[in-house]
Design a protein around this motif. Structure first.
Motif, PDB file in Angstrom:
ATOM      1  N   LEU A   1      38.434  33.813  44.977  1.00  0.00           N
ATOM      2  CA  LEU A   1      38.913  34.560  46.137  1.00  0.00           C
ATOM      3  C   LEU A   1      37.949  35.643  46.593  1.00  0.00           C
ATOM      4  CD1 LEU A   1      42.672  34.973  45.099  1.00  0.00           C
ATOM      5  CD2 LEU A   1      41.590  33.125  46.394  1.00  0.00           C
ATOM      6  N   GLY A   2      36.932  35.943  45.785  1.00  0.00           N
ATOM      7  CA  GLY A   2      35.948  36.945  46.174  1.00  0.00           C
ATOM      8  C   GLY A   2      36.458  38.373  46.136  1.00  0.00           C
ATOM      9  N   LEU A   3      37.463  38.648  45.299  1.00  0.00           N
ATOM     10  CA  LEU A   3      38.033  39.991  45.208  1.00  0.00           C
ATOM     11  C   LEU A   3      37.359  40.788  44.096  1.00  0.00           C
ATOM     12  CD1 LEU A   3      41.826  39.049  45.472  1.00  0.00           C
ATOM     13  CD2 LEU A   3      40.252  39.652  47.329  1.00  0.00           C
ATOM     14  N   LEU A   4      37.439  42.101  44.207  1.00  0.00           N
ATOM     15  CA  LEU A   4      37.009  42.978  43.122  1.00  0.00           C
ATOM     16  C   LEU A   4      38.194  43.157  42.182  1.00  0.00           C
ATOM     17  CD1 LEU A   4      35.101  45.036  41.745  1.00  0.00           C
ATOM     18  CD2 LEU A   4      36.023  46.760  43.294  1.00  0.00           C
ATOM     19  N   VAL A   5      38.036  42.777  40.921  1.00  0.00           N
ATOM     20  CA  VAL A   5      39.116  42.874  39.940  1.00  0.00           C
ATOM     21  C   VAL A   5      38.696  43.847  38.845  1.00  0.00           C
ATOM     22  CG1 VAL A   5      40.614  41.627  38.345  1.00  0.00           C
ATOM     23  CG2 VAL A   5      39.790  40.496  40.418  1.00  0.00           C
ATOM     24  N   LEU A   6      39.511  44.867  38.623  1.00  0.00           N
ATOM     25  CA  LEU A   6      39.297  45.824  37.539  1.00  0.00           C
ATOM     26  C   LEU A   6      40.385  45.594  36.497  1.00  0.00           C
ATOM     27  CD1 LEU A   6      38.682  49.115  39.585  1.00  0.00           C
ATOM     28  CD2 LEU A   6      36.979  47.552  38.677  1.00  0.00           C
ATOM     29  N   ALA A   7      39.982  45.318  35.277  1.00  0.00           N
ATOM     30  CA  ALA A   7      40.937  45.067  34.199  1.00  0.00           C
ATOM     31  C   ALA A   7      40.717  46.095  33.095  1.00  0.00           C
ATOM     32  CB  ALA A   7      40.763  43.655  33.644  1.00  0.00           C
ATOM     33  N   ILE A   8      41.780  46.737  32.674  1.00  0.00           N
ATOM     34  CA  ILE A   8      41.704  47.701  31.582  1.00  0.00           C
ATOM     35  C   ILE A   8      42.174  47.018  30.305  1.00  0.00           C
ATOM     36  CG2 ILE A   8      42.487  49.944  30.717  1.00  0.00           C
ATOM     37  CD1 ILE A   8      42.903  50.802  33.583  1.00  0.00           C
ATOM     38  N   SER A   9      41.426  47.255  29.232  1.00  0.00           N
ATOM     39  CA  SER A   9      41.722  46.592  27.966  1.00  0.00           C
ATOM     40  C   SER A   9      41.951  47.610  26.860  1.00  0.00           C
ATOM     41  CB  SER A   9      40.552  45.672  27.581  1.00  0.00           C
ATOM     42  OG  SER A   9      40.697  45.198  26.250  1.00  0.00           O
ATOM     43  N   GLN A  10      42.787  47.245  25.923  1.00  0.00           N
ATOM     44  CA  GLN A  10      42.935  48.021  24.696  1.00  0.00           C
ATOM     45  C   GLN A  10      41.770  47.710  23.764  1.00  0.00           C
ATOM     46  OE1 GLN A  10      46.794  46.516  23.661  1.00  0.00           O
ATOM     47  NE2 GLN A  10      47.853  48.313  24.441  1.00  0.00           N
ATOM     48  N   ILE A  11      41.552  48.574  22.798  1.00  0.00           N
ATOM     49  CA  ILE A  11      40.475  48.395  21.830  1.00  0.00           C
ATOM     50  C   ILE A  11      41.064  47.820  20.543  1.00  0.00           C
ATOM     51  CG2 ILE A  11      40.585  50.650  20.676  1.00  0.00           C
ATOM     52  CD1 ILE A  11      37.492  50.778  21.106  1.00  0.00           C
TER      53      ILE A  11
ATOM     54  N   ASP B   1      46.373  46.878  34.386  1.00  0.00           N
ATOM     55  CA  ASP B   1      46.391  47.853  33.289  1.00  0.00           C
ATOM     56  C   ASP B   1      47.608  47.579  32.395  1.00  0.00           C
ATOM     57  OD1 ASP B   1      46.049  50.098  31.716  1.00  0.00           O
ATOM     58  OD2 ASP B   1      46.910  51.485  33.191  1.00  0.00           O
ATOM     59  N   TYR B   2      47.490  47.048  31.224  1.00  0.00           N
ATOM     60  CA  TYR B   2      46.404  46.518  30.429  1.00  0.00           C
ATOM     61  C   TYR B   2      46.423  44.998  30.440  1.00  0.00           C
ATOM     62  CZ  TYR B   2      45.833  50.955  27.710  1.00  0.00           C
ATOM     63  OH  TYR B   2      45.605  52.230  27.285  1.00  0.00           O
ATOM     64  N   ILE B   3      45.301  44.372  30.094  1.00  0.00           N
ATOM     65  CA  ILE B   3      45.248  42.917  29.957  1.00  0.00           C
ATOM     66  C   ILE B   3      46.220  42.446  28.876  1.00  0.00           C
ATOM     67  CG2 ILE B   3      43.775  40.959  29.341  1.00  0.00           C
ATOM     68  CD1 ILE B   3      41.390  42.753  30.239  1.00  0.00           C
ATOM     69  N   GLN B   4      46.232  43.169  27.751  1.00  0.00           N
ATOM     70  CA  GLN B   4      47.018  42.732  26.593  1.00  0.00           C
ATOM     71  C   GLN B   4      48.528  42.780  26.858  1.00  0.00           C
ATOM     72  OE1 GLN B   4      44.442  44.822  26.437  1.00  0.00           O
ATOM     73  NE2 GLN B   4      42.960  43.657  25.242  1.00  0.00           N
TER      74      GLN B   4
ATOM     75  N   LEU C   1      37.211  47.475  31.596  1.00  0.00           N
ATOM     76  CA  LEU C   1      36.981  48.820  31.062  1.00  0.00           C
ATOM     77  C   LEU C   1      37.875  49.020  29.852  1.00  0.00           C
ATOM     78  CD1 LEU C   1      35.860  51.779  31.329  1.00  0.00           C
ATOM     79  CD2 LEU C   1      37.821  52.234  32.818  1.00  0.00           C
ATOM     80  N   TYR C   2      37.293  49.457  28.732  1.00  0.00           N
ATOM     81  CA  TYR C   2      38.113  49.764  27.573  1.00  0.00           C
ATOM     82  C   TYR C   2      37.551  50.980  26.851  1.00  0.00           C
ATOM     83  CZ  TYR C   2      34.639  46.973  24.935  1.00  0.00           C
ATOM     84  OH  TYR C   2      33.495  46.457  24.398  1.00  0.00           O
ATOM     85  N   GLY C   3      38.265  51.440  25.841  1.00  0.00           N
ATOM     86  CA  GLY C   3      37.829  52.623  25.097  1.00  0.00           C
ATOM     87  C   GLY C   3      38.948  53.146  24.223  1.00  0.00           C
ATOM     88  N   TYR C   4      38.652  54.222  23.511  1.00  0.00           N
ATOM     89  CA  TYR C   4      39.634  54.809  22.607  1.00  0.00           C
ATOM     90  C   TYR C   4      40.789  55.435  23.382  1.00  0.00           C
ATOM     91  CZ  TYR C   4      35.687  54.320  19.416  1.00  0.00           C
ATOM     92  OH  TYR C   4      34.642  53.821  18.689  1.00  0.00           O
ATOM     93  N   THR C   5      41.865  55.728  22.668  1.00  0.00           N
ATOM     94  CA  THR C   5      43.014  56.395  23.274  1.00  0.00           C
ATOM     95  C   THR C   5      42.593  57.739  23.869  1.00  0.00           C
ATOM     96  OG1 THR C   5      44.455  55.363  21.641  1.00  0.00           O
ATOM     97  CG2 THR C   5      45.334  57.268  22.814  1.00  0.00           C
ATOM     98  N   SER C   6      43.131  58.069  25.031  1.00  0.00           N
ATOM     99  CA  SER C   6      42.896  59.354  25.709  1.00  0.00           C
ATOM    100  C   SER C   6      41.465  59.527  26.207  1.00  0.00           C
ATOM    101  CB  SER C   6      43.262  60.532  24.780  1.00  0.00           C
ATOM    102  OG  SER C   6      44.601  60.461  24.391  1.00  0.00           O
ATOM    103  N   THR C   7      40.796  58.415  26.518  1.00  0.00           N
ATOM    104  CA  THR C   7      39.474  58.539  27.131  1.00  0.00           C
ATOM    105  C   THR C   7      39.563  58.539  28.657  1.00  0.00           C
ATOM    106  OG1 THR C   7      39.208  56.147  26.861  1.00  0.00           O
ATOM    107  CG2 THR C   7      38.124  57.549  25.249  1.00  0.00           C
ATOM    108  N   GLY C   8      40.757  58.352  29.206  1.00  0.00           N
ATOM    109  CA  GLY C   8      40.923  58.419  30.653  1.00  0.00           C
ATOM    110  C   GLY C   8      40.629  57.116  31.370  1.00  0.00           C
ATOM    111  N   LYS C   9      40.850  55.990  30.692  1.00  0.00           N
ATOM    112  CA  LYS C   9      40.540  54.682  31.285  1.00  0.00           C
ATOM    113  C   LYS C   9      41.330  54.451  32.578  1.00  0.00           C
ATOM    114  CE  LYS C   9      41.882  52.602  27.519  1.00  0.00           C
ATOM    115  NZ  LYS C   9      42.167  53.789  26.676  1.00  0.00           N
ATOM    116  N   THR C  10      42.643  54.666  32.502  1.00  0.00           N
ATOM    117  CA  THR C  10      43.481  54.427  33.676  1.00  0.00           C
ATOM    118  C   THR C  10      43.152  55.403  34.791  1.00  0.00           C
ATOM    119  OG1 THR C  10      45.271  53.589  32.269  1.00  0.00           O
ATOM    120  CG2 THR C  10      45.864  54.286  34.488  1.00  0.00           C
TER     121      THR C  10
END
Length: 246
Positions: free
Chosen positions: A150-160, A118-121, A4-13
């Motif tokens: 491992l079959g896990l659900l992984v959510l990664a937040i990225s910067q734009i 949160d965040y990948i970078q 998941l990524y997006g502009y600053t203050s879009t509420g990603k986290t």
């Protein structure tokens, strides 16, 4: 592996935390949050705010105490969260370290697990790789192993990236910082976008200002890649009092 990524203050986290809380409370997954952007107390405050519809962040910033009613609600939320297998990991580990910990947790807690990064970078480099694109690619490779091996659900937040970050359009698939590595290794990619954030506030008219404030709370989530179904867009409304999307 969802990114998941997006502009600053879009509420990603905030959105990602809301998803992980549901995975723990509704679907009984164990959850681990690796936050390289916000300290543990801010993550906890977001979770408490969403559960109690009390803006704990605002109270903390203003140095105010909750009212008696707010205290009662916050205690109820804390009691509801207590039995959940939900932890915020306060270790500065790289993606290989995340994989090693996930191996142990899966062996001990079972395969119904969810990991948020949160965040990948901001992940420390693996094997001394310091250049941005190779470093992000290697981190994504280890997160991909968490999901596939491992079959896990992984959510990664990225910067734009810098080009996408200055644009007044919904983010594109190539706008994530380190885009090719993220696009190729993610099973699903979503981007958050607030379409009215650049609109100036009206200078007069109570109704016009109220309508503008309502539009400011609108957030679009664009599903840009989905290996398992159709792409598309969903519109959410942010509830600032409860720090959650509806």
């Amino acid at each position: 592996l969802y990114t998941l990524y997006g502009y600053t203050s879009t509420g990603k986290t905030t959105l990602a935390l809301q998803i992980t809380e549901a995975m723990a409370s509704v679907h009984e997954y164990w959850v681990r949050v690796f936050s390289y952007e916000q300290p543990c107390r801010r993550i906890a405050a977001t979770l408490l705010s969403a559960g109690a519809s009390v803006n704990v962040h605002r109270l903390m910033s203003a140095g105010e105490l909750p009212t008696d009613d707010q205290w009662a609600t916050l205690r109820m939320v804390r009691a509801r969260h207590a039995p959940l297998n939900y932890d915020i990991v306060e270790e500065n580990v790289d993606a290989a370290g995340i994989f090693a910990r996930c191996c142990r947790w899966r062996s001990k807690l079972g395969e119904r697990g969810c990991v948020l990064v949160d965040y990948i970078q901001n992940l420390p480099p693996v094997s001394g790789i310091t250049e941005d694109v190779p470093r992000i690619n290697e981190s994504m490779r280890w997160l991909q192993r968490c999901a596939r091996d491992l079959g896990l659900l992984v959510l990664a937040i990225s910067q734009i990236n810098r080009v996408g970050g200055t644009s007044e359009r919904p983010p594109r698939l190539t706008d994530a910082l380190g885009g090719v590595a993220i696009e190729s290794r993610s099973d699903c990619v979503a981007a958050g976008y607030r379409p009215h954030i650049m609109e100036p506030c009206p200078t007069d008219g109570f109704d016009a200002i109220a309508e503008w404030k309502t539009r400011q709370l609108k957030t679009q989530v664009h599903l840009l890649k989905d290996k398992y179904g159709p792409k598309g867009m969903a519109e959410l409304t942010f509830n600032p009092a409860g720090m959650r999307f509806e």
